[in-house]
Design an enzyme around this catalytic site. Structure first.
Site, PDB file in Angstrom:
ATOM      1  N   HIS A  65     -77.278  89.893 -66.375  1.00 57.87           N
ATOM      2  CA  HIS A  65     -75.847  89.653 -66.601  1.00 57.87           C
ATOM      3  C   HIS A  65     -75.450  88.227 -66.234  1.00 57.87           C
ATOM      4  CE1 HIS A  65     -71.506  89.953 -66.646  1.00 57.87           C
ATOM      5  NE2 HIS A  65     -71.536  89.375 -65.447  1.00 57.87           N
ATOM      6  N   CYS A 123     -74.199  95.002 -69.510  1.00 57.73           N
ATOM      7  CA  CYS A 123     -72.825  95.476 -69.720  1.00 57.73           C
ATOM      8  C   CYS A 123     -72.717  96.445 -70.893  1.00 57.73           C
ATOM      9  CB  CYS A 123     -71.890  94.284 -69.921  1.00 57.73           C
ATOM     10  SG  CYS A 123     -71.650  93.302 -68.422  1.00 57.73           S
ATOM     11  N   GLY A 179     -90.638  67.381 -58.163  1.00 56.49           N
ATOM     12  CA  GLY A 179     -91.098  67.739 -56.830  1.00 56.49           C
ATOM     13  C   GLY A 179     -90.358  67.001 -55.736  1.00 56.49           C
ATOM     14  N   ASP A 209     -88.994  69.571 -63.018  1.00 52.25           N
ATOM     15  CA  ASP A 209     -88.539  68.590 -62.045  1.00 52.25           C
ATOM     16  C   ASP A 209     -89.754  67.863 -61.474  1.00 52.25           C
ATOM     17  OD1 ASP A 209     -89.711  70.352 -60.307  1.00 52.25           O
ATOM     18  OD2 ASP A 209     -87.849  71.138 -59.521  1.00 52.25           O
ATOM     19  N   CYS A 232     -68.116  91.215 -71.784  1.00 53.10           N
ATOM     20  CA  CYS A 232     -69.485  90.695 -71.859  1.00 53.10           C
ATOM     21  C   CYS A 232     -70.337  91.563 -72.785  1.00 53.10           C
ATOM     22  CB  CYS A 232     -70.102  90.659 -70.454  1.00 53.10           C
ATOM     23  SG  CYS A 232     -71.808  90.058 -70.412  1.00 53.10           S
ATOM     24  N   ASP A 275     -78.489  72.697 -63.975  1.00 54.17           N
ATOM     25  CA  ASP A 275     -79.371  73.776 -63.532  1.00 54.17           C
ATOM     26  C   ASP A 275     -78.935  74.206 -62.151  1.00 54.17           C
ATOM     27  OD1 ASP A 275     -81.703  73.171 -61.279  1.00 54.17           O
ATOM     28  OD2 ASP A 275     -80.781  71.356 -62.081  1.00 54.17           O
ATOM     29  N   CYS A 335     -73.805  91.366 -72.802  1.00 49.13           N
ATOM     30  CA  CYS A 335     -75.190  91.356 -72.351  1.00 49.13           C
ATOM     31  C   CYS A 335     -75.760  92.777 -72.332  1.00 49.13           C
ATOM     32  CB  CYS A 335     -75.306  90.707 -70.970  1.00 49.13           C
ATOM     33  SG  CYS A 335     -74.773  91.757 -69.588  1.00 49.13           S
ATOM     34  N   PHE A 358     -87.167  67.015 -54.831  1.00 51.04           N
ATOM     35  CA  PHE A 358     -86.234  67.812 -54.029  1.00 51.04           C
ATOM     36  C   PHE A 358     -86.983  68.703 -53.050  1.00 51.04           C
ATOM     37  CE2 PHE A 358     -83.631  71.546 -53.121  1.00 51.04           C
ATOM     38  CZ  PHE A 358     -82.479  70.928 -52.644  1.00 51.04           C
ATOM     39  N   GLY A 382     -79.231  64.208 -55.726  1.00 54.23           N
ATOM     40  CA  GLY A 382     -78.779  64.028 -54.359  1.00 54.23           C
ATOM     41  C   GLY A 382     -77.364  64.501 -54.083  1.00 54.23           C
TER      42      GLY A 382
END
Length: 376
Positions: free
Chosen positions: A340, A314, A91, A89, A309, A271, A311, A93, A221
């Protein structure tokens, strides 16, 4: 660079080509603010949760350890040992969040570090230079993220300044990419749409920045205090003016339901810190709804977090054990929860892509919006 493979209504299934591989969209980018996922995950762990893109924070890496140091160590990919795409990004934000420590001028923003108070100046050229030093694949334009609510007069002035800043960003990236010693000459710039909650300003801004023909565009925004319905209305408004042949990125969003609704409205990139932040406090997302592992009822629960799941968490550990780890403040508990949630988010995006490909996304949306509103 962007191939639109399939659409269902406004929902889009695509591929975005970067210098370090193809990104299958819609995609959720896992947030590694300072070059690591909070909760004890390394870049190698991200491979296990099927992460396609890591997002790193320009402001924080500039403050510590410093973008010059990272450049001297071979760039961000080498520094964190991540061979897939990275988005940084701008900067903007973080500057927005430092309300009491900043002054916004036409040339850029003067502010004080939240770490040690030292004075810092960051404008469009400085932000792009920092991101060039990091060597990321996708970089974001330096913009002003306006708080909601804000006056129409201020938001108009801000959006017009953001357009001017974007032109400066594009010129600076072009200059840097043509230097012999630039770390990643294939960096691409995404512009950011601003305009607060005012639809006419959002449209005006989107028309103006799309004329620059950048590789991608973001909506910024939002998710900064406005009602969810307003956010969706702004997405609907802006989407109609976004280039169809470029990826669209909704910054900082959000819950599983937010992702589904935004994909339905034509968004490709996402994100958010939500999956990691929630995980560190025992709040987990599952295909059956939301789970708070700190609840007493899970104390002797021998089942995995989510039986659907696959992962690492799990497949190997019970709810009762993970709850115990969280209760005794054992770092392993946070780590297992973050694994997870990130796996779930990446798996959710895979399911969304497959649903669009099979023309089943409308049914998928209807089913899971109801489920994700529940506690498992």
């Amino acid at each position: 660079m962007f191939e639109l493979i399939k659409t269902q209504d406004k929902a889009r299934r695509g591929r975005f080509l970067t210098a370090r591989g193809v990104i299958e969209t819609p995609v959720f980018m896992n947030v590694g603010t300072t070059g690591a996922i909070r909760g004890g995950l390394s870049s190698l762990d991200l491979l296990d949760v099927n992460c396609q893109v890591e997002l790193c924070n320009t402001y924080h890496l500039h403050i510590r350890p410093g973008d010059d140091l990272i450049r001297n160590m071979g760039g961000l990919h080498k520094f964190i040992n991540w061979k897939k795409p990275i988005l940084t990004d701008s900067g903007g934000f973080q500057v927005f969040s430092l309300t009491k420590l900043r002054r916004i001028k036409e040339e850029g923003v003067y502010f004080n570090s939240h770490i040690d108070g030292r004075k810092i100046f960051m404008g469009p050229e400085e932000s792009i230079k920092i991101q060039s030093n990091l060597g990321s694949d996708i970089i974001m334009a330096f913009d002003e993220c306006v708080e909601n609510p804000a006056t129409y007069k201020y938001v108009k002035e801000s959006h017009e300044r953001t357009v001017r800043w974007l032109k400066r960003c594009a010129a600076e990236l072009n200059r840097l990419n043509n230097l012999d010693d630039t770390l990643n000459k294939n960096q691409v710039l995404f512009g950011i749409n601003q305009g607060g909650i005012y639809e006419d300003l959002r449209i005006e801004n989107m028309i103006q920045i799309s004329e620059l023909d950048l590789p991608g565009y973001a909506i910024g925004g939002l998710a900064v205090g406005e009602e969810i319905k307003i956010m969706y209305d702004i997405i609907d408004t802006v989407e109609a003016y976004m280039p169809k042949d470029k990826p669209r990125y909704l910054m900082g969003v959000g819950t599983p339901s937010n992702l589904i609704e935004a994909v339905w409205r034509g968004i490709d990139f996402f994100d958010c810190v939500m999956p990691t932040r929630n995980a560190r406090h025992g709040n987990l997302f599952t295909w059956k709804g939301y789970v708070n592992l700190l609840n007493q009822k899970f104390k002797q629960d021998e089942t995995p977090v989510d039986t659907d799941c696959k992962c690492h968490t799990c497949r190997n550990f019970s709810r009762g054990y993970i709850r115990h780890l969280l209760k005794v403040n054992e770092m392993l508990g946070m780590r297992l929860c973050v694994i997870h949630n990130l796996y779930f988010y990446n798996d959710l995006m895979r399911e969304i892509r497959e649903a669009i490909e099979s023309d089943g996304f409308a049914q998928f949306r209807e089913k899971y919006l109801e489920i994700f509103a529940l506690r498992a």
